[in-house]
Design an enzyme around this catalytic site. Structure first.
Site, PDB file in Angstrom:
ATOM      1  N   GLY A 244       9.472  16.298  -3.547  1.00 37.24           N
ATOM      2  CA  GLY A 244       9.495  16.011  -2.116  1.00 37.24           C
ATOM      3  C   GLY A 244       9.124  14.565  -1.861  1.00 37.24           C
ATOM      4  O   GLY A 244       9.269  13.704  -2.740  1.00 37.24           O
ATOM      5  N   SER A 245       8.620  14.311  -0.677  1.00 39.38           N
ATOM      6  CA  SER A 245       8.320  12.932  -0.277  1.00 39.38           C
ATOM      7  C   SER A 245       7.098  12.387  -1.028  1.00 39.38           C
ATOM      8  O   SER A 245       6.265  13.151  -1.536  1.00 39.38           O
ATOM      9  CB  SER A 245       8.037  12.906   1.222  1.00 39.38           C
ATOM     10  OG  SER A 245       6.950  13.761   1.496  1.00 39.38           O
ATOM     11  N   GLY A 249       3.616  14.071  -2.335  1.00 41.17           N
ATOM     12  CA  GLY A 249       3.192  13.940  -3.733  1.00 41.17           C
ATOM     13  C   GLY A 249       1.778  13.408  -3.854  1.00 41.17           C
ATOM     14  O   GLY A 249       1.012  13.833  -4.729  1.00 41.17           O
ATOM     15  N   GLU A 266       7.979  14.753  -8.535  1.00 39.96           N
ATOM     16  CA  GLU A 266       9.338  14.189  -8.397  1.00 39.96           C
ATOM     17  C   GLU A 266       9.488  13.794  -6.934  1.00 39.96           C
ATOM     18  O   GLU A 266       9.779  14.633  -6.083  1.00 39.96           O
ATOM     19  CB  GLU A 266      10.387  15.247  -8.760  1.00 39.96           C
ATOM     20  CG  GLU A 266      10.328  15.726 -10.197  1.00 39.96           C
ATOM     21  CD  GLU A 266      10.987  14.761 -11.170  1.00 39.96           C
ATOM     22  OE1 GLU A 266      11.572  13.746 -10.733  1.00 39.96           O
ATOM     23  OE2 GLU A 266      10.908  15.029 -12.376  1.00 39.96           O
ATOM     24  N   CYS A 300      17.497  12.206  -3.257  1.00 39.01           N
ATOM     25  CA  CYS A 300      16.447  11.300  -3.734  1.00 39.01           C
ATOM     26  C   CYS A 300      17.081  10.118  -4.443  1.00 39.01           C
ATOM     27  O   CYS A 300      16.510   9.036  -4.497  1.00 39.01           O
ATOM     28  CB  CYS A 300      15.485  12.032  -4.650  1.00 39.01           C
ATOM     29  SG  CYS A 300      16.311  12.938  -5.960  1.00 39.01           S
TER      30      CYS A 300
HETATM   31  P1  NAD Z   1       8.631  17.050   2.035  1.00 39.40           P
HETATM   32  O1  NAD Z   1       7.687  16.217   1.277  1.00 39.40           O
HETATM   33  O2  NAD Z   1       8.551  17.051   3.511  1.00 39.40           O
HETATM   34  O3  NAD Z   1       8.494  18.589   1.586  1.00 39.40           O
HETATM   35  C1  NAD Z   1       8.740  18.983   0.255  1.00 39.40           C
HETATM   36  C2  NAD Z   1       8.005  20.270  -0.034  1.00 39.40           C
HETATM   37  O4  NAD Z   1       6.589  20.022  -0.089  1.00 39.40           O
HETATM   38  C3  NAD Z   1       8.174  21.361   1.032  1.00 39.40           C
HETATM   39  O5  NAD Z   1       8.299  22.606   0.374  1.00 39.40           O
HETATM   40  C4  NAD Z   1       6.877  21.270   1.838  1.00 39.40           C
HETATM   41  O6  NAD Z   1       6.528  22.473   2.470  1.00 39.40           O
HETATM   42  C5  NAD Z   1       5.892  20.931   0.733  1.00 39.40           C
HETATM   43  N1  NAD Z   1       4.678  20.211   1.163  1.00 39.40           N
HETATM   44  C6  NAD Z   1       4.574  19.210   2.051  1.00 39.40           C
HETATM   45  N2  NAD Z   1       3.314  18.741   2.111  1.00 39.40           N
HETATM   46  C7  NAD Z   1       2.590  19.481   1.233  1.00 39.40           C
HETATM   47  C8  NAD Z   1       1.221  19.493   0.838  1.00 39.40           C
HETATM   48  N3  NAD Z   1       0.354  18.644   1.359  1.00 39.40           N
HETATM   49  N4  NAD Z   1       0.831  20.385  -0.096  1.00 39.40           N
HETATM   50  C9  NAD Z   1       1.720  21.249  -0.651  1.00 39.40           C
HETATM   51  N5  NAD Z   1       3.017  21.294  -0.305  1.00 39.40           N
HETATM   52  C10 NAD Z   1       3.459  20.410   0.624  1.00 39.40           C
HETATM   53  O7  NAD Z   1      10.109  16.611   1.556  1.00 39.40           O
HETATM   54  P2  NAD Z   1      11.524  17.046   2.126  1.00 39.40           P
HETATM   55  O8  NAD Z   1      11.755  16.403   3.446  1.00 39.40           O
HETATM   56  O9  NAD Z   1      11.738  18.520   1.992  1.00 39.40           O
HETATM   57  O10 NAD Z   1      12.495  16.380   1.021  1.00 39.40           O
HETATM   58  C11 NAD Z   1      12.870  15.028   1.041  1.00 39.40           C
HETATM   59  C12 NAD Z   1      12.041  14.213   0.075  1.00 39.40           C
HETATM   60  O11 NAD Z   1      12.083  14.779  -1.226  1.00 39.40           O
HETATM   61  C13 NAD Z   1      12.574  12.808  -0.087  1.00 39.40           C
HETATM   62  O12 NAD Z   1      11.499  11.914  -0.132  1.00 39.40           O
HETATM   63  C14 NAD Z   1      13.289  12.853  -1.437  1.00 39.40           C
HETATM   64  O13 NAD Z   1      13.431  11.603  -2.062  1.00 39.40           O
HETATM   65  C15 NAD Z   1      12.396  13.785  -2.188  1.00 39.40           C
HETATM   66  N6  NAD Z   1      13.078  14.382  -3.328  1.00 39.40           N
HETATM   67  C16 NAD Z   1      12.781  13.909  -4.571  1.00 39.40           C
HETATM   68  C17 NAD Z   1      13.456  14.418  -5.686  1.00 39.40           C
HETATM   69  C18 NAD Z   1      13.170  13.901  -7.068  1.00 39.40           C
HETATM   70  O14 NAD Z   1      13.561  14.563  -8.019  1.00 39.40           O
HETATM   71  N7  NAD Z   1      12.514  12.769  -7.218  1.00 39.40           N
HETATM   72  C19 NAD Z   1      14.415  15.423  -5.516  1.00 39.40           C
HETATM   73  C20 NAD Z   1      14.668  15.900  -4.232  1.00 39.40           C
HETATM   74  C21 NAD Z   1      13.996  15.358  -3.139  1.00 39.40           C
END
Ligand code: NAD
Length: 513
Positions: A244-245, A249, A266, A300
């Site tokens: 995720g973001s 992370g 990631e 991503c």
């Molecule tokens: P996001 O960070 O908003 O959410 C991702 C996941 O994390 C969700 O399931 C959310 O519920 C969970 N989450 C959020 N905050 C949390 C916390 N504090 N504790 C535990 N869980 C938490 O991201 P998004 O908007 O769903 O996805 C887009 C982002 O993901 C972009 O930044 C993109 O670059 C990244 N991404 C990275 C990869 C990679 O492999 N590097 C792949 C796909 C997406």
């Protein structure tokens, strides 16, 4: 939109009425009345809703997973691989239905939806072979009649937190490897894409049932970040793999680190393609446009910056502007369209905000952005991909906006281009377009790209199973899917066996009684 979504949901056996879902045929028994509603960004319609996992649901799942682990870890790895092979076959059977649901729930093109399921199939194939290759080393002992070697054991429960943009593939990257390694999994998918997760859970549950696998090997808990936080703070979950973001992370890394657990992160990217004066410009155009507008800029690995040599800058910009003029934006299930919607109206607001910020910093838009309106765009999530001439050090350029905004930056020398490419906090994917061998090798050398992925004559977007996937710096440092990424899902044990009649100590230490 002509696709009959209800028949797709039926084919996938979705009963979106429960939250904590374990591997067997039964729902886990959610105790929460709070619902996650899944609206399609394609047409704005409510597809279905599912209950959020309560703390009680979550705890019940963890207990079930702990019990299942005791059995699953004793199944020989190649037999675990055989079950993952069958899961790959089940995905082949469901590719069309699952790919369509991915497209409808997340908004990516149908081709990309199918591609995402294909990636799941590919990781299953990879994991099957891996199940016979979980190698450890043997070493020579300094002590006579001693044998020393290492072996790899499963960790236990692997927590998987995934993002909306690859709603199913990222889970499978983790699950397929974690399972052949002997772990059990608890998946917390994005709250924006719960139905594709339920569909996956349903597919794998059938395979497990046919093989008499105990309930609790693969589990699903639905909910927002608060459900994810249950997992990150839970010492019963030794590894949390989170996608995720960067903001997410940092929170996950801190929570898991505070209890000295393992995390595999990631996170966001800010990927650039260098277009050299030695580039094949026609080929570069395809790589750049697909990288920037594919998945509506919500990968991503999406191309966010083009770093273009001054001698080809004007010519390449003209090609880009012409190509953007030909893009068809609309229903992603219609294969004539190039660009689908953003995930939701919050993402549209973030897109507009970034455009404003870019303009305020001096950005010059050569293709303007806009939000599309009218019946075909009733969800309010369709935007025009846009292009701006910028400086790399603009605050907004340093930031990952998850939308189709492409930044153009001019360069004179290759070293300058590499410094610009590396001059952002993220380090996921990078590319150079050049037919010059010296340039290509320089870009790939230790003085070149600082990213986890560096390509030549391929764009930044996408990756194939087999190579380790992940990035450096604020992308989090994790590696998944290929190469030796499996090691993250296991613990290493060093074993020394003494088959002599004495007990010699290492380093020649004397200790006589
Ligand atoms: P996001 O960070 O908003 O959410 C991702 C996941 O994390 C969700 O399931 C959310 O519920 C969970 N989450 C959020 N905050 C949390 C916390 N504090 N504790 C535990 N869980 C938490 O991201 P998004 O908007 O769903 O996805 C887009 C982002 O993901 C972009 O930044 C993109 O670059 C990244 N991404 C990275 C990869 C990679 O492999 N590097 C792949 C796909 C997406």
């Amino acid at each position: 939109m002509t696709t009959d979504i209800q028949s797709i949901l039926n084919r996938l056996g979705i009963k979106a009425d429960n939250a904590a879902y374990s591997t067997g045929s039964n729902w886990g028994g959610a105790t929460n009345t709070e619902k996650l509603e899944s609206y399609s960004p394609v047409d704005g319609k409510l597809i279905a809703s599912a209950s959020v996992a309560s703390v009680t649901d979550y705890d019940a799942i963890v207990v079930k997973a702990e019990t299942a682990f005791k059995e699953w870890r004793t199944v020989p790895a190649p037999k675990r691989g055989e079950i993952v092979r069958q899961f790959g076959d089940a995905l082949r059977e469901n590719k069309e239905a699952l790919g369509t649901l991915v497209s409808y729930e997340m908004g990516k093109s149908l081709q990309e939806g199918f591609g995402e399921v294909q990636e799941m199939i590919d990781i299953c194939d990879f994991a099957v072979g891996l199940s016979r290759q979980l190698y450890g080393l043997t070493m020579h002992s300094e002590r006579p009649s001693h044998r020393m070697y290492e072996q790899w054991h499963p960790l236990g429960i692997v927590g998987i937190i995934s993002a909306f943009n690859f709603p199913v593939a990222v889970w499978s990257w983790n699950a397929a490897l974690a399972l052949v390694c002997g772990n059990v999994c608890i998946w917390k998918p994005s709250e924006k894409t719960p139905l594709t997760a339920i569909a996956c859970q349903h597919i794998i549950a059938k395979v497990f049932k046919a093989n008499n696998v105990a309930e609790g090997v693969c589990n699903l808990v639905l909910g927002d970040r608060t459900v994810g936080e249950l997992m990150t703070n839970d010492s019963r979950v030794p590894l949390v793999s989170a996608t995720g973001s960067t903001r997410m992370g940092k929170a996950v890394g801190a929570a898991v680190g505070a209890r000295l657990g393992k995390s595999l992160l990631e996170l966001g990217g800010n990927n650039a393609i260098i277009i050299s004066e030695h580039a094949d410009l026609d080929m570069s155009l395809i790589g750049a446009v697909f990288g920037a507008v594919g998945t509506a800029g919500q990968r991503c690995t999406s191309t966010r910056r083009l770093i273009i040599h001054e001698s080809v800058y004007d010519a390449f910009t003209a090609k880009l502007v012409k190509a953007y003029g030909q893009l068809r934006i609309g229903d992603p299930l219609d294969q004539n369209n190039h660009v689908g919607p953003l995930i939701d109206t919050d993402a549209v607001a973030a897109y507009l905000d970034s455009i404003e910020k870019c303009k305020a910093e001096g950005g010059n838009f050569v293709v303007e952005g806009d939000v599309l309106s009218g019946d075909a765009y009733a969800s309010g999530c369709y935007v025009k991909p846009c292009i701006a001439e910028v400086q790399n050090d603009y605050k907004i350029v340093q930031h990952e906006t998850f939308a189709p905004i492409l930044y153009l930056i001019k360069y004179k020398t290759l070293d300058e281009a590499i410094a610009l490419q590396n001059g952002v906090p993220q380090g996921l994917s990078s590319a150079i377009m050049t037919l010059n061998l010296r340039e290509a090798e320089h870009f790939l050398s230790a003085k070149g790209s600082d990213c986890g992925i560096a390509n030549v004559n391929i764009g930044t977007s996408g990756a194939e199973i087999g190579g380790a996937f992940g990035g450096e710096k604020e992308t989090g440092g994790g590696r998944e899917s290929g190469s030796d990424a499996w090691r993250a899902y296991m613990r290493r044990q060093t074993n020394t066996i003494n088959y002599s009649n004495t007990l010699p100590l290492a380093q020649g230490i004397k200790f006589d009684l």
